[in-house]
Design an enzyme around this catalytic site. Structure first.
Site, PDB file in Angstrom:
ATOM      1  CB  THR A 205      -0.902   0.035   1.254  1.00 45.36           C
ATOM      2  OG1 THR A 205      -1.505  -1.242   1.434  1.00 45.36           O
ATOM      3  CG2 THR A 205      -1.978   1.100   1.131  1.00 45.36           C
ATOM      4  CB  THR A 216       0.321   3.121  -8.178  1.00 43.69           C
ATOM      5  OG1 THR A 216       0.954   2.691  -6.956  1.00 43.69           O
ATOM      6  CG2 THR A 216      -0.696   4.213  -7.852  1.00 43.69           C
ATOM      7  N   PRO A 291       2.854  -3.988  -6.596  1.00 40.27           N
ATOM      8  CG  PRO A 291       1.146  -5.566  -6.420  1.00 40.27           C
ATOM      9  CD  PRO A 291       2.620  -5.430  -6.540  1.00 40.27           C
ATOM     10  CD  GLU A 292       3.879   0.550  -2.879  1.00 37.12           C
ATOM     11  OE1 GLU A 292       3.114   0.990  -1.988  1.00 37.12           O
ATOM     12  OE2 GLU A 292       5.076   0.256  -2.676  1.00 37.12           O
ATOM     13  CB  THR A 293      -3.838  -0.381  -2.966  1.00 38.39           C
ATOM     14  OG1 THR A 293      -3.447  -0.551  -1.605  1.00 38.39           O
ATOM     15  CG2 THR A 293      -3.968  -1.732  -3.642  1.00 38.39           C
TER      16      THR A 293
END
Length: 588
Positions: A205, A216, A291-293
């Protein structure tokens, strides 16, 4: 940004019926979708799945962690094959998913539980396992997951409670991939080398700016991969991921990192070194993704976006398996003849492209805390506009590689790390003196405060010396011509960003062990200068060039000592020798 319109569309999966109540995860049972599974709930859920679907799912303990509880490995395959050697022979790519490295960022924990269940319960999704194996680490930072709280992620919108970033020894495990201080990292290394995955995903995150995106993505820097693999990532895999997520109504953007105050000042790629997951994976020609929320979006959409991204990655790996395997094989083949390796990287100075970025207008207003101007984002004023993006990197240091490195057996921690990470070692069978290169550390900078348990060294300046090197029976030989060559070079070359020297593994060489009493050495030094006119001339020349030296008796005495046989030859000498291949080595 990428040629998305040229990418073939991925399958779009219609929403499936909800799972039976008995198979709903803690996240799904919460009407508010603001709950993440505890470590115990997560492990128990996978154990139930493995027991109910033994032909497709297996689960085992995969080594210790710092908190005393084990790391777990979950393997999902269509035919139950869990033998990595056999799967490689079948040319079946591996998608390796790791969750909970920062347990306060738990979307992947819940998304992977749902994905594992759906792959075995929904036939339309199960078809994605044809020719692909999925490996899941349910929670990597077990100690951090047990340290549950509701306050340490001050910038984050849910879930209601979550784990802590530091592990049981307060290490950030996403800085531990090379130094491997933690048992977690050591267990992971063994697992990674066992599977040698084509694609590695570690779920996160974000922190930072406010913008419209829920998801992202940080991929491995394509510039840092072998040309064949970097081109495949840039031209085929990334466009498919972006297109597939757009179809699922989750538009993607590169991870939002920027040099100015807000994203429109210009975005830049995350330049990961081997201490990070994607940088570590690149050393073994594995494509890595983080992946970065977006932390300000509600937890429910963040989990769903992570689920959809993992599903899209699986579909992409399955569909592009021949191209992916060919690109990786090309990378390994190219490495076999590579004679120069990069050791450090920097982003290019100028943007390489633009991104159509979906952000929010930003402004300043008086702070309610200080009264001073503060930044804010206005969600009532969304925008889409081109933003410059720096997405290419260049190497700032390279090295010509030797035939082999010779590592004295005294450095057991270094040898253990090399072995864990797949480096093939042999041992000398007898004492031998060989012609080789050695380094002397002439200068370096050390961080003033500890970072992840170490005082990091940087800006290392070396002097190379050639000549005979005495080696003992039992010392280790690591030939560069092997699959782990890049890892070997980037850890054993002292000037590399994340070398073992940079992390302090060799700090004991930086302390002089013997010296002199000046009143005793005065007579020895005078005798040396009388017997060696050339040395006397060198001293005179040095004094002419350095007024401080000329004015200081103690400094001149020290100069003579450093140029005398009495000065210890191992002071500041890096103990790993570079063998250039002259003559045979007696190895087992």
């Amino acid at each position: 940004m990428f040629a998305f319109l040229l990418a073939a569309l991925l399958p779009v999966f219609a929403p499936a019926p909800p799972p039976a109540p008995a198979w709903r995860t803690p996240f799904e049972r919460d009407p508010a979708r603001n709950t993440t599974a505890t470590h115990a709930e997560c492990v128990a859920y996978y154990q139930r799945l493995a027991a109910a679907y033994p032909a497709q799912i297996s689960m085992r303990e995969a080594g210790p962690t710092d908190c005393g509880l084990p790391l777990h490995e979950v393997v999902i395959s269509a035919d139950g094959d869990t033998d990595p050697v056999h799967l490689r022979a079948l040319h079946r790519p591996v998608l390796f998913i790791q969750n909970g490295i920062h347990p306060g960022e738990p979307e992947g924990i819940d998304a992977s539980m749902m994905l594992a269940r759906d792959l075995v319960q929904q036939p339309r999704l199960g078809k994605l396992l044809a020719g692909v194996t999925v490996v899941i680490v349910p929670i990597y930072n077990v100690g951090g997951a047990l340290n549950r709280n509701s306050t340490t992620r001050a910038n984050q919108n849910g879930p209601a409670s979550y784990g802590f970033r530091g592990n049981a020894r307060n290490f950030d495990l996403n800085r531990d991939y090379v130094k491997q201080d933690s048992r977690n990292a050591r267990s992971f290394a063994a697992l990674f080398q066992k599977w040698q995955p084509e694609v590695f995903v570690e779920t996160h995150t974000s922190n930072g700016a406010d913008y419209q995106y829920t998801m992202t993505l940080i991929p491995t820097q394509p510039s840092k991969l072998a040309p064949a693999l970097g081109a495949y990532l840039q031209k085929e895999m990334l466009p498919a991921l972006y297109q597939g997520m757009a179809q699922k109504k989750w538009p993607l953007t590169p991870y939002v990192d920027f040099a100015g105050e807000t994203p429109e000042s210009g975005m830049q790629a995350f330049l990961e070194s081997p201490r990070y997951s994607t940088g570590y994976a690149a050393l073994f020609h594995t494509i890595g993704f983080m992946p970065e929320t977006h932390m300000l979006k509600a937890y429910g959409p963040r989990v769903q976006a992570t689920y959809d991204l993992l599903l899209t990655m699986l579909a992409t790996v399955q569909r592009q398996a021949p191209a992916l395997l060919a690109a990786r094989a090309g990378a390994l083949a190219a490495q076999a003849t590579q004679t120069t390796f990069p050791l450090a990287w920097a982003l290019d100075d100028k943007p390489s492209e633009t991104v159509q970025f979906r952000g929010y207008e930003a402004g300043h207003r008086p702070s309610d805390v200080s009264g001073q101007p503060r930044l804010y984002y206005d969600r009532a004023r969304p925008y889409t506009r081109p933003v410059p993006y720096t997405n290419t990197a260049h190497s700032t240091a390279t090295v010509g590689v030797p035939t082999a490195y010779i590592i004295p057996q005294a450095w057991a921690d270094v040898v253990d790390n090399l072995r864990r990470n797949g480096v093939q070692l042999t041992r000398l069978t007898q004492d031998v003196t060989v012609p080789a290169e050695t380094y002397y550390v002439e200068d370096f900078q050390t961080a003033p405060r500890p970072y992840e348990g170490h005082y990091l060294h940087s800006k290392v300046r070396l002097r190379t010396a050639g000549g005979p090197v005495a080696c003992r029976a039992g010392d280790y030989v690591a030939r560069v011509a092997q699959p782990a060559a890049r890892y070997l070079v980037e850890t054993l070359e002292p000037q590399a960003t994340d070398s073992f020297f940079a992390w302090g593994f060799f700090d004991s060489i930086l302390q002089q062990k013997e010296h002199y009493s000046d009143y005793v050495f005065e007579d020895l030094a005078a005798d040396l200068l009388r017997r060696d006119p050339a040395l006397r001339q060198q001293l005179d020349d040095a004094k002419k060039a350095d007024a401080k030296l000329a004015a200081s008796g103690p400094a001149q005495l020290e100069w003579v000592y450093q140029h005398s046989p009495y000065h210890e030859p191992t002071y500041n000498r890096y103990p790993v020798a570079r063998w250039l291949g002259q003559g045979p080595l007696p190895v087992e």
